[in-house]
Motif scaffolding. Sequence first.
Motif, PDB file in Angstrom:
ATOM      1  N   VAL A  63       0.742  -1.374   0.281  1.00 43.48           N
ATOM      2  CA  VAL A  63      -0.002  -0.081  -0.054  1.00 43.48           C
ATOM      3  C   VAL A  63       0.909   1.227  -0.088  1.00 43.48           C
ATOM      4  CG1 VAL A  63      -1.794   1.309   1.222  1.00 43.48           C
ATOM      5  CG2 VAL A  63      -2.175  -1.056   1.163  1.00 43.48           C
ATOM      6  N   ALA A  64       1.944   1.216   0.814  1.00 37.01           N
ATOM      7  CA  ALA A  64       2.861   2.413   0.764  1.00 37.01           C
ATOM      8  C   ALA A  64       3.368   2.571  -0.460  1.00 37.01           C
ATOM      9  CB  ALA A  64       3.894   2.311   1.857  1.00 37.01           C
ATOM     10  N   GLU A  65       3.845   1.644  -1.265  1.00 39.77           N
ATOM     11  CA  GLU A  65       4.591   1.612  -2.620  1.00 39.77           C
ATOM     12  C   GLU A  65       3.171   2.255  -3.672  1.00 39.77           C
ATOM     13  OE1 GLU A  65       6.984  -0.999  -5.807  1.00 39.77           O
ATOM     14  OE2 GLU A  65       5.892  -1.913  -3.901  1.00 39.77           O
ATOM     15  N   GLU A  66       2.059   1.831  -3.584  1.00 39.53           N
ATOM     16  CA  GLU A  66       0.855   2.338  -4.335  1.00 39.53           C
ATOM     17  C   GLU A  66       0.823   3.741  -3.881  1.00 39.53           C
ATOM     18  OE1 GLU A  66      -2.037   1.664  -7.149  1.00 39.53           O
ATOM     19  OE2 GLU A  66      -0.424   0.256  -6.478  1.00 39.53           O
ATOM     20  N   ALA A  67       0.936   4.064  -2.776  1.00 40.92           N
ATOM     21  CA  ALA A  67       0.446   5.322  -2.268  1.00 40.92           C
ATOM     22  C   ALA A  67       1.724   6.268  -3.093  1.00 40.92           C
ATOM     23  CB  ALA A  67       0.570   5.606  -0.945  1.00 40.92           C
ATOM     24  N   LEU A 119      -9.139  11.186   2.613  1.00 45.79           N
ATOM     25  CA  LEU A 119      -9.220  10.065   1.870  1.00 45.79           C
ATOM     26  C   LEU A 119     -10.481   9.433   1.114  1.00 45.79           C
ATOM     27  CD1 LEU A 119      -6.958   8.182   4.638  1.00 45.79           C
ATOM     28  CD2 LEU A 119      -6.222   8.509   2.049  1.00 45.79           C
ATOM     29  N   ALA A 120     -11.353   9.983   1.749  1.00 44.34           N
ATOM     30  CA  ALA A 120     -12.820   9.367   1.297  1.00 44.34           C
ATOM     31  C   ALA A 120     -13.041  10.277   0.145  1.00 44.34           C
ATOM     32  CB  ALA A 120     -14.145   9.558   1.911  1.00 44.34           C
ATOM     33  N   TYR A 121     -12.735  11.485   0.030  1.00 44.01           N
ATOM     34  CA  TYR A 121     -12.934  12.517  -0.973  1.00 44.01           C
ATOM     35  C   TYR A 121     -12.252  12.120  -2.180  1.00 44.01           C
ATOM     36  CZ  TYR A 121     -12.875  17.303  -3.047  1.00 44.01           C
ATOM     37  OH  TYR A 121     -12.956  18.394  -3.969  1.00 44.01           O
ATOM     38  N   THR A 122     -10.937  11.752  -1.959  1.00 42.43           N
ATOM     39  CA  THR A 122     -10.069  11.341  -3.148  1.00 42.43           C
ATOM     40  C   THR A 122     -10.581  10.183  -3.748  1.00 42.43           C
ATOM     41  OG1 THR A 122      -8.161  12.479  -2.148  1.00 42.43           O
ATOM     42  CG2 THR A 122      -7.651  10.699  -3.876  1.00 42.43           C
ATOM     43  N   SER A 168      -6.011   3.266  -7.088  1.00 41.21           N
ATOM     44  CA  SER A 168      -5.101   3.599  -6.178  1.00 41.21           C
ATOM     45  C   SER A 168      -5.547   4.401  -4.953  1.00 41.21           C
ATOM     46  CB  SER A 168      -4.094   4.579  -6.604  1.00 41.21           C
ATOM     47  OG  SER A 168      -3.399   4.071  -7.771  1.00 41.21           O
ATOM     48  N   ALA A 169      -6.595   5.318  -5.240  1.00 39.15           N
ATOM     49  CA  ALA A 169      -7.091   6.028  -4.179  1.00 39.15           C
ATOM     50  C   ALA A 169      -8.098   5.283  -3.063  1.00 39.15           C
ATOM     51  CB  ALA A 169      -8.023   7.077  -4.497  1.00 39.15           C
ATOM     52  N   ILE A 171      -7.589   1.965  -2.836  1.00 37.98           N
ATOM     53  CA  ILE A 171      -6.619   1.181  -1.843  1.00 37.98           C
ATOM     54  C   ILE A 171      -6.126   1.685  -0.879  1.00 37.98           C
ATOM     55  CG2 ILE A 171      -4.372   0.307  -2.031  1.00 37.98           C
ATOM     56  CD1 ILE A 171      -4.816  -0.549  -4.983  1.00 37.98           C
ATOM     57  N   LEU A 172      -5.837   3.098  -0.956  1.00 40.03           N
ATOM     58  CA  LEU A 172      -5.673   3.787   0.313  1.00 40.03           C
ATOM     59  C   LEU A 172      -6.682   3.842   1.272  1.00 40.03           C
ATOM     60  CD1 LEU A 172      -3.246   4.374  -1.717  1.00 40.03           C
ATOM     61  CD2 LEU A 172      -3.051   6.795  -1.053  1.00 40.03           C
ATOM     62  N   PHE A 173      -7.785   4.348   0.681  1.00 41.12           N
ATOM     63  CA  PHE A 173      -9.021   4.512   1.572  1.00 41.12           C
ATOM     64  C   PHE A 173      -9.197   3.265   2.486  1.00 41.12           C
ATOM     65  CE2 PHE A 173     -13.394   3.744   2.434  1.00 41.12           C
ATOM     66  CZ  PHE A 173     -13.712   5.031   3.454  1.00 41.12           C
ATOM     67  N   ASP A 174      -9.316   2.094   1.683  1.00 43.54           N
ATOM     68  CA  ASP A 174      -9.683   1.004   2.508  1.00 43.54           C
ATOM     69  C   ASP A 174      -8.420   0.480   3.380  1.00 43.54           C
ATOM     70  OD1 ASP A 174     -11.977   0.557   1.025  1.00 43.54           O
ATOM     71  OD2 ASP A 174     -11.111  -0.732  -0.528  1.00 43.54           O
ATOM     72  N   ASP A 175      -7.316   0.706   3.164  1.00 40.24           N
ATOM     73  CA  ASP A 175      -6.388   0.372   3.996  1.00 40.24           C
ATOM     74  C   ASP A 175      -6.228   1.147   5.199  1.00 40.24           C
ATOM     75  OD1 ASP A 175      -3.681  -1.353   4.377  1.00 40.24           O
ATOM     76  OD2 ASP A 175      -2.923   0.822   4.924  1.00 40.24           O
TER      77      ASP A 175
END
Length: 311
Positions: A63-67, A119-122, A168-169, A171-175
């Motif tokens: 997730v960090a790499e995706e971000a 995060l939800a916005y994005t 991507s967005a 993935i970040l939100f879910d994590d």
Amino acid sequence: MTDLHVRKMDFAFEDHEVPFLWNPENPAFSSMANAVSFLAIGFEKMIVKMVLQAKPHFTNGNVAEEADAFMRQEGQHSTAHRQHVRGLIRHYPGLQQTLDEVIGAYDELTADTSLNYRLAYTADLEATFTPVFKLMLDNDAALFRPGDDRVASLFIWHFVEEVEHRSSALILFDDVVGSDAYRMRMAPSVFKHVLDVIKIACRGFNEHVPLEERKIDAMSMFANYRRKQKLLSVIPGLTAADHGPMPRAFDALPLGEQLVALVGIIRSQMPKHNPAHENLPALADLWFERFDAGYDVTRWYTADSAAPGVN
């Protein structure tokens, strides 16, 4: 491991004219796309700050790499759109105030809302991009090809990379947050904010770009505004401000394709939505193929016609 690639682009906006009416055949789309450039600068600045703030909360290295790749792609988009907007400001200095207002709206969002909300916005906004940009890219012959090639190429590059990082967005939100219910509850305020920012840009266009150069009322992309203007024009004693004709950017596109995009936008906000399963624009695959082959994608329609896949 992320599949995203960070591509640095130079559209040479400092070296040539940057017209406001970059697609003379569709002034409404020209104005809409210009508003996207303004919004992108503020939104993508917010994304970079959001990802940096979220880093300590990621639960695994993937997730960090995706971000990181997502943030760097968005940073490149912001840089290119700043160059585009600077070109517009050279001709219409009042648009600097418009840009400052747009950036200020996102700076306030960063200062006044929680990380979870941003995060939800994005995630909510980025989820809509694939169906919307598929509609645009599937109709590039009408929306992009007739226009200034460098401006058209900027938006094509941006939109295909939005398709590339479509997951991507979320993935970040879910994590970090992981609540579809929260994301759905925030959606109305998210899209209200997005529309409010676009209105800042469009009002600025009406104020600072002469009608003879923009050709249309830049606010005409908003249905409520069009209805209000028409209502004011028929009420005795009231006069609507005349900022020009009020066409819509997608008037010439097939209605069926517009409805498919609308369904896709609605679907993108539903629980368990997975952007990876979306139908993708064929132009995206061709763009990536040409880029990998060394084609000059900063001049999508006018570069070497002998490049792979070019007719």
